[in-house]
Design a protein around this motif. Structure first.
Motif, PDB file in Angstrom:
ATOM      1  N   THR A 148      34.949  38.192  50.383  1.00 42.09           N
ATOM      2  CA  THR A 148      34.131  39.268  49.770  1.00 42.09           C
ATOM      3  C   THR A 148      34.957  40.301  48.809  1.00 42.09           C
ATOM      4  O   THR A 148      34.203  40.927  48.166  1.00 42.09           O
ATOM      5  N   LEU A 149      36.128  40.410  48.897  1.00 43.66           N
ATOM      6  CA  LEU A 149      36.943  41.142  47.942  1.00 43.66           C
ATOM      7  C   LEU A 149      36.793  40.467  46.475  1.00 43.66           C
ATOM      8  O   LEU A 149      36.622  41.090  45.657  1.00 43.66           O
ATOM      9  N   VAL A 150      36.981  38.934  46.544  1.00 43.19           N
ATOM     10  CA  VAL A 150      36.929  38.495  45.195  1.00 43.19           C
ATOM     11  C   VAL A 150      35.597  38.550  44.829  1.00 43.19           C
ATOM     12  O   VAL A 150      35.261  38.881  43.467  1.00 43.19           O
ATOM     13  N   VAL A 151      34.393  38.589  45.640  1.00 44.81           N
ATOM     14  CA  VAL A 151      33.101  38.703  44.981  1.00 44.81           C
ATOM     15  C   VAL A 151      32.867  39.898  44.587  1.00 44.81           C
ATOM     16  O   VAL A 151      32.390  40.287  43.471  1.00 44.81           O
ATOM     17  N   ALA A 152      33.314  41.088  45.419  1.00 46.47           N
ATOM     18  CA  ALA A 152      32.897  42.518  44.988  1.00 46.47           C
ATOM     19  C   ALA A 152      33.948  42.622  43.792  1.00 46.47           C
ATOM     20  O   ALA A 152      33.297  43.483  42.573  1.00 46.47           O
ATOM     21  N   VAL A 153      34.852  42.355  43.508  1.00 53.04           N
ATOM     22  CA  VAL A 153      35.549  42.648  42.274  1.00 53.04           C
ATOM     23  C   VAL A 153      35.227  41.820  41.047  1.00 53.04           C
ATOM     24  O   VAL A 153      34.945  42.507  39.841  1.00 53.04           O
ATOM     25  N   ALA A 154      34.967  40.604  41.197  1.00 52.55           N
ATOM     26  CA  ALA A 154      34.053  40.050  40.194  1.00 52.55           C
ATOM     27  C   ALA A 154      32.688  40.434  39.854  1.00 52.55           C
ATOM     28  O   ALA A 154      32.259  40.650  38.573  1.00 52.55           O
TER      29      ALA A 154
ATOM     30  N   GLY B 194      34.374  33.152  36.857  1.00 50.31           N
ATOM     31  CA  GLY B 194      34.269  34.423  36.764  1.00 50.31           C
ATOM     32  C   GLY B 194      35.582  35.313  37.419  1.00 50.31           C
ATOM     33  O   GLY B 194      35.191  36.535  37.597  1.00 50.31           O
ATOM     34  N   VAL B 195      36.586  34.856  37.631  1.00 48.15           N
ATOM     35  CA  VAL B 195      37.836  35.507  38.045  1.00 48.15           C
ATOM     36  C   VAL B 195      38.664  35.283  37.071  1.00 48.15           C
ATOM     37  O   VAL B 195      39.271  34.039  36.987  1.00 48.15           O
ATOM     38  N   GLY B 196      38.812  36.312  36.512  1.00 47.47           N
ATOM     39  CA  GLY B 196      40.038  36.194  35.202  1.00 47.47           C
ATOM     40  C   GLY B 196      41.344  36.949  35.755  1.00 47.47           C
ATOM     41  O   GLY B 196      41.529  37.101  36.977  1.00 47.47           O
ATOM     42  N   ARG B 197      42.028  37.038  34.919  1.00 46.04           N
ATOM     43  CA  ARG B 197      43.310  37.742  35.135  1.00 46.04           C
ATOM     44  C   ARG B 197      43.207  39.095  35.836  1.00 46.04           C
ATOM     45  O   ARG B 197      44.087  39.366  37.003  1.00 46.04           O
ATOM     46  N   LYS B 198      42.371  39.883  35.398  1.00 48.80           N
ATOM     47  CA  LYS B 198      42.261  41.387  35.932  1.00 48.80           C
ATOM     48  C   LYS B 198      41.885  41.177  37.367  1.00 48.80           C
ATOM     49  O   LYS B 198      42.137  41.989  38.397  1.00 48.80           O
ATOM     50  N   THR B 199      40.706  40.328  37.653  1.00 48.79           N
ATOM     51  CA  THR B 199      40.212  40.303  39.051  1.00 48.79           C
ATOM     52  C   THR B 199      41.106  39.761  39.877  1.00 48.79           C
ATOM     53  O   THR B 199      41.319  40.149  41.105  1.00 48.79           O
ATOM     54  N   ALA B 200      41.991  38.745  39.449  1.00 48.12           N
ATOM     55  CA  ALA B 200      43.058  38.065  40.424  1.00 48.12           C
ATOM     56  C   ALA B 200      44.124  39.088  40.694  1.00 48.12           C
ATOM     57  O   ALA B 200      44.662  39.245  41.727  1.00 48.12           O
ATOM     58  N   SER B 201      44.552  40.031  39.617  1.00 49.68           N
ATOM     59  CA  SER B 201      45.602  40.987  39.962  1.00 49.68           C
ATOM     60  C   SER B 201      44.915  41.945  40.969  1.00 49.68           C
ATOM     61  O   SER B 201      45.875  42.262  41.603  1.00 49.68           O
ATOM     62  N   VAL B 202      43.575  42.289  40.988  1.00 55.94           N
ATOM     63  CA  VAL B 202      43.280  43.327  41.862  1.00 55.94           C
ATOM     64  C   VAL B 202      43.284  42.903  43.088  1.00 55.94           C
ATOM     65  O   VAL B 202      43.698  43.463  44.096  1.00 55.94           O
ATOM     66  N   VAL B 203      42.731  41.523  43.266  1.00 53.55           N
ATOM     67  CA  VAL B 203      42.704  40.987  44.650  1.00 53.55           C
ATOM     68  C   VAL B 203      44.114  40.645  45.216  1.00 53.55           C
ATOM     69  O   VAL B 203      44.358  40.971  46.424  1.00 53.55           O
ATOM     70  N   LEU B 204      45.068  40.239  44.426  1.00 51.64           N
ATOM     71  CA  LEU B 204      46.611  39.873  44.978  1.00 51.64           C
ATOM     72  C   LEU B 204      47.163  41.316  45.419  1.00 51.64           C
ATOM     73  O   LEU B 204      48.017  41.140  46.292  1.00 51.64           O
ATOM     74  N   ASN B 205      46.748  42.353  44.500  1.00 46.84           N
ATOM     75  CA  ASN B 205      47.510  43.548  44.731  1.00 46.84           C
ATOM     76  C   ASN B 205      46.821  44.425  46.011  1.00 46.84           C
ATOM     77  O   ASN B 205      47.583  44.740  46.794  1.00 46.84           O
ATOM     78  N   GLU B 206      45.573  44.235  45.951  1.00 46.90           N
ATOM     79  CA  GLU B 206      44.916  44.917  47.199  1.00 46.90           C
ATOM     80  C   GLU B 206      45.637  44.328  48.409  1.00 46.90           C
ATOM     81  O   GLU B 206      45.429  45.180  49.552  1.00 46.90           O
ATOM     82  N   LEU B 207      45.486  43.083  48.492  1.00 49.32           N
ATOM     83  CA  LEU B 207      45.778  42.195  49.709  1.00 49.32           C
ATOM     84  C   LEU B 207      47.289  42.072  49.962  1.00 49.32           C
ATOM     85  O   LEU B 207      47.959  41.407  51.035  1.00 49.32           O
ATOM     86  N   ARG B 208      48.091  42.897  49.193  1.00 51.55           N
ATOM     87  CA  ARG B 208      49.372  42.983  49.405  1.00 51.55           C
ATOM     88  C   ARG B 208      50.232  41.672  49.166  1.00 51.55           C
ATOM     89  O   ARG B 208      51.214  41.127  49.885  1.00 51.55           O
ATOM     90  N   ILE B 209      49.715  40.836  48.423  1.00 53.07           N
ATOM     91  CA  ILE B 209      50.374  39.455  48.061  1.00 53.07           C
ATOM     92  C   ILE B 209      51.096  39.378  46.860  1.00 53.07           C
ATOM     93  O   ILE B 209      52.303  38.794  47.109  1.00 53.07           O
ATOM     94  N   GLU B 210      50.897  40.113  46.004  1.00 54.21           N
ATOM     95  CA  GLU B 210      51.716  40.192  44.757  1.00 54.21           C
ATOM     96  C   GLU B 210      51.499  41.536  43.913  1.00 54.21           C
ATOM     97  O   GLU B 210      50.546  41.940  43.980  1.00 54.21           O
ATOM     98  N   PRO B 211      52.526  42.187  43.900  1.00 54.20           N
ATOM     99  CA  PRO B 211      52.415  43.445  43.241  1.00 54.20           C
ATOM    100  C   PRO B 211      52.001  43.281  41.877  1.00 54.20           C
ATOM    101  O   PRO B 211      52.452  42.451  41.033  1.00 54.20           O
TER     102      PRO B 211
END
Length: 223
Positions: free
Chosen positions: A42-48, A127-144
């Protein structure tokens, strides 16, 4: 992105940047996205959906949408035409509906309905570009990561944290100068500062907690 080598800064500039983020931390120690979500999908969908839309408008739409479909399987069953009424109030909803359904199909067929939490796989989703991936990975504390939207771009230039002419350049500059203890949270602090204080047309410099550290304050104070 992998963090670039730390930029060599003069002691005074290093101290200014350290103090700037220390103050942001004192105001909000654990900033998070203002998008509502339940899990990685749902985070991926919301950010997209949030591209060229406000978080408020997206949250209003997803409050209903996620009751109807909060998994890739349920989203795929909903279908493109079934999805559109839920997100019709959001800009570019036709394209976004197409991408969300296409991404759900890939997640179901290739990943067993699970969201792959690595940058390359995320960015390969429609629909998932660099910015969306960055938001998801950072929000989930997977990648700064520091996703550079209009707020981050503006604030970074006004605070002279970055001087790049593109979001990617600004991202690289920020990743090289943000002190390590603040790196996970810098993205959110800069967005929130740009959204509520350092606004585009009329920045609220009189109320800004880092005004004395801002090289651009003279451009706006007293206007």
């Amino acid at each position: 992105m992998a963090r670039p080598a730390a930029k060599k800064l003069k002691p005074a500039e290093r101290a200014r940047i350290e103090e700037l983020f220390h103050r942001f931390e004192s105001l909000e120690s654990d900033p998070r996205t203002e998008l509502d979500y339940r899990d990685a999908y749902t985070l991926v969908v919301a950010v997209a959906l949030s591209a060229q839309a406000t978080d408020v408008s997206v949250n209003k739409a997803t409050a209903r949408l996620f009751e109807a479909a909060d998994t890739p399987e349920a989203m795929l069953a909903l279908g493109e035409e079934g999805l559109k009424p839920f997100i019709s109030s959001i800009g570019l909803y036709n394209t976004k509906a197409k991408n969300v359904i296409a991404a759900a199909r890939i997640l179901v067929e290739q990943y067993g309905g699970q969201v792959p939490l690595d940058r390359a796989s995320l960015q390969a989703l429609p629909g998932v570009g660099r910015k969306t991936a960055s938001v998801v990975l950072n929000e989930l504390r997977i990648e700064p990561a520091i996703a550079v939207d209009t707020h981050v771009f503006r604030v970074s230039h006004r605070l002279e944290l970055a001087f790049g002419k593109t979001p990617d350049h600004v991202e690289a500059e920020l990743m090289a100068i943000v002190p390590e203890p603040y790196l996970w949270r810098a993205h959110h602090w800069l967005i929130l500062h740009g959204r509520y204080t350092c606004t585009a047309r009329r920045p609220r410099c009189e109320e800004c907690p880092v005004a004395d550290l801002c090289p651009s304050r003279h451009l706006f104070l007293g206007r």
